[in-house]
Design an enzyme around this catalytic site. Structure first.
Site, PDB file in Angstrom:
ATOM      1  N   TYR A 143      18.732  36.809  33.068  1.00  0.00           N
ATOM      2  CA  TYR A 143      19.555  36.471  34.241  1.00  0.00           C
ATOM      3  C   TYR A 143      19.983  37.777  34.902  1.00  0.00           C
ATOM      4  O   TYR A 143      20.489  38.684  34.230  1.00  0.00           O
ATOM      5  CB  TYR A 143      20.788  35.674  33.790  1.00  0.00           C
ATOM      6  N   ASP A 246      19.013  46.182  33.315  1.00  0.00           N
ATOM      7  CA  ASP A 246      20.218  45.456  33.694  1.00  0.00           C
ATOM      8  C   ASP A 246      21.129  45.435  32.477  1.00  0.00           C
ATOM      9  O   ASP A 246      20.928  44.662  31.540  1.00  0.00           O
ATOM     10  CB  ASP A 246      19.825  44.035  34.134  1.00  0.00           C
ATOM     11  N   LYS A 274      30.737  43.785  33.950  1.00  0.00           N
ATOM     12  CA  LYS A 274      31.526  43.182  32.876  1.00  0.00           C
ATOM     13  C   LYS A 274      32.418  44.192  32.116  1.00  0.00           C
ATOM     14  O   LYS A 274      33.489  44.508  32.569  1.00  0.00           O
ATOM     15  CB  LYS A 274      30.614  42.410  31.923  1.00  0.00           C
TER      16      LYS A 274
HETATM   17  C1  LIG Z   1      22.490  40.495  32.492  1.00  0.00           C
HETATM   18  C2  LIG Z   1      23.283  40.046  33.685  1.00  0.00           C
HETATM   19  N1  LIG Z   1      23.005  40.590  34.883  1.00  0.00           N
HETATM   20  C3  LIG Z   1      23.675  40.253  35.989  1.00  0.00           C
HETATM   21  C4  LIG Z   1      24.677  39.312  35.942  1.00  0.00           C
HETATM   22  C5  LIG Z   1      25.406  38.939  37.184  1.00  0.00           C
HETATM   23  O1  LIG Z   1      26.688  39.487  37.149  1.00  0.00           O
HETATM   24  P1  LIG Z   1      27.872  38.850  37.997  1.00  0.00           P
HETATM   25  O2  LIG Z   1      28.192  37.522  37.373  1.00  0.00           O
HETATM   26  O3  LIG Z   1      28.994  39.841  37.858  1.00  0.00           O
HETATM   27  O4  LIG Z   1      27.369  38.720  39.394  1.00  0.00           O
HETATM   28  C6  LIG Z   1      25.011  38.726  34.723  1.00  0.00           C
HETATM   29  C7  LIG Z   1      26.080  37.718  34.632  1.00  0.00           C
HETATM   30  O5  LIG Z   1      26.336  37.101  33.625  1.00  0.00           O
HETATM   31  C8  LIG Z   1      24.276  39.080  33.566  1.00  0.00           C
HETATM   32  O6  LIG Z   1      24.518  38.525  32.369  1.00  0.00           O
END
Ligand SMILES: Cc1ncc(COP(=O)(O)O)c(C=O)c1O
Length: 433
Positions: A143, A246, A274
């Protein structure tokens, strides 16, 4: 289930004026219904009915220090008196940028924004500008955010939908996405270097970037196979493709230096989110200087709230606490997390339930499955999701709050006593599931 009548009354009101009753769709999955919270302290969260929970949701990942860490609260209180946001520069953003570049191997230069989705979006644009190519390779079950060209194949549910491996079809994740939102996306199974090599042989010259969670934390918890990330690194370098890690979940959670520090593979570009500000809305993108130089020099990136001083004060305090004694706090988080995983496994064995836990401690997954391990995203398909959701509903009744999908987050605030209480609650919830 304890009395949750005040939560239920708020839930009734919320559905009249808040779309779906929540502010983020994922919160709709919580059993028996989304609860309303009044405050959090350390490892504990309290709802409006006065019920106390040991919290492993950790706000879906950010709370690496737990709720309301005193140093973070003091830093934010100091800053809030000095103004809320300036729409201009301030010293704390320079300090935090310097700290991030020292701690995270890929970071030569960083930019701040508000969410992980935004940060990944910025890197897609930057990668296209830098390489002059358009395609992005991503992996099934990972994700990277909810925006149109990101919400692709993050959670396909069947072969009929996603096609056969090793070359699955891109699957859009929401109604209303542009039909061609996945038009520049190539999807692969993760941990399959041969499939990656084959795709690169065909399409390499069109590929701007490869984006991957360095440890799969969304579609289950799966570590990279030995040589997989190294293989991506080598091929991307050879083909002039930018490698993006990511680290929105793994950054400052897997390790003080991110999963990239832990695993010893350095990408070209990285996103963080996060845990970096322990609950304040901060995300970061950054990496190689020659690429990042385009930001502000042809590549547009903006945002009214970017780099706001309250959020940056929170990040500054978080990084200071995490960095103390060379990141000693991670030994505690890992030990507590691993004990918890073991306790859950033992409770399941005693209850005669087939439960698998897999993870590194600070983040792990639990599933109802006969499997001895999960090694690919599609292994999730034969785990019993409904049973897990029911188990999560029982656990909350015993004072333990977890994510319905099976992911658990452990923080520096969790203690051995929390683990003991949690394992006892797990044993009770398993008997009722
Ligand atoms: C690996 C990863 N990348 C990107 C995101 C997106 O982040 P945000 O919810 O702050 O937009 C998340 C959200 O859970 C994530 O787990």
């Amino acid at each position: 289930m304890p009395d949750i009548s005040r939560s239920q009354a708020l839930w009734e009101r919320a559905r009249k004026h808040l779309a779906g009753g929540v502010s983020s769709n994922i919160r709709l999955q919580e059993q028996p219904a989304p609860l309303y919270f009044s405050h959090g302290q350390g490892s504990r969260l309290f709802d409006v009915d006065g019920n106390e929970y040991i919290d492993y949701v950790a706000a879906y990942g950010p709370l690496i220090l737990g709720h309301s860490h005193p140093e973070l609260v003091a830093a934010v209180q100091r800053q809030v008196e000095l103004g809320q946001t300036y729409g201009g520069q301030h010293a704390i953003e320079v300090e935090v940028a310097e700290k991030l570049c020292k701690l995270v191997p890929a970071m030569d230069v960083v930019r701040f924004c508000g969410s992980g989705s935004e940060a990944n979006h910025a890197l897609f644009r930057l990668a296209r500008a830098f390489t002059g190519r358009t395609k992005i390779i991503r992996f099934e079950g990972h994700y990277h955010g909810w925006l149109d060209d990101q919400l692709v194949s993050d959670h396909p549910t069947s072969v009929e939908e996603a096609g056969a491996l090793p070359f699955p079809r891109p699957v859009l994740g929401s109604k209303g996405q542009l039909p061609h939102a996945a038009g520049e996306t190539l999807v692969l199974p993760w941990n399959d270097l041969v499939a990656f090599q084959q795709l690169i042989a065909r399409e390499g010259a069109t590929v701007a970037a490869v984006i991957t969670e360095p440890i799969m934390c969304n579609g289950g918890f799966i570590l990279p196979k030995p040589g997989f990330l190294e293989g991506l690194r080598e091929i991307c370098t050879r083909e002039g493709i930018l490698l993006i890690f990511d680290e929105v979940i793994t950054g400052f959670r897997a390790d003080l230096h991110g999963a990239q520090g832990l695993l010893g593979v350095t990408p070209d570009l990285t996103t963080l989110g996060k845990a970096v500000a322990n609950g304040f809305p901060l995300s970061v993108f950054g990496g190689r200087r020659d690429a990042m130089e385009l930001v502000g020099n042809g590549v547009m990136h903006g945002g009214t709230y970017n780099g706001n001083p309250i959020t940056l004060a929170a990040a500054n305090a978080t990084l200071d606490v995490l960095s103390r004694n060379d990141g000693a706090v991670y030994a505690h988080i890992r030990a507590v997390g691993l004990n918890l995983m073991q306790g859950i496994s033992e409770a399941a064995r005693e209850a005669g339930q087939a439960v698998l836990t897999q993870g590194i401690g600070p983040v792990f997954f639990a599933w109802f499955t006969d499997r001895q391990s999960l090694s690919s995203f599609r292994d999730n398909w034969d785990c019993d999701e409904d049973k897990y959701a029911a188990f999560q509903g029982k656990l909350i009744g015993h004072g333990v709050r977890t994510i319905p999908s099976g992911r658990w987050y452990v923080s520096a605030a969790h203690t051995d006593e929390d683990v003991q209480q949690t394992v006892a609650a797990v044993a009770r919830a398993l008997r009722e599931t």
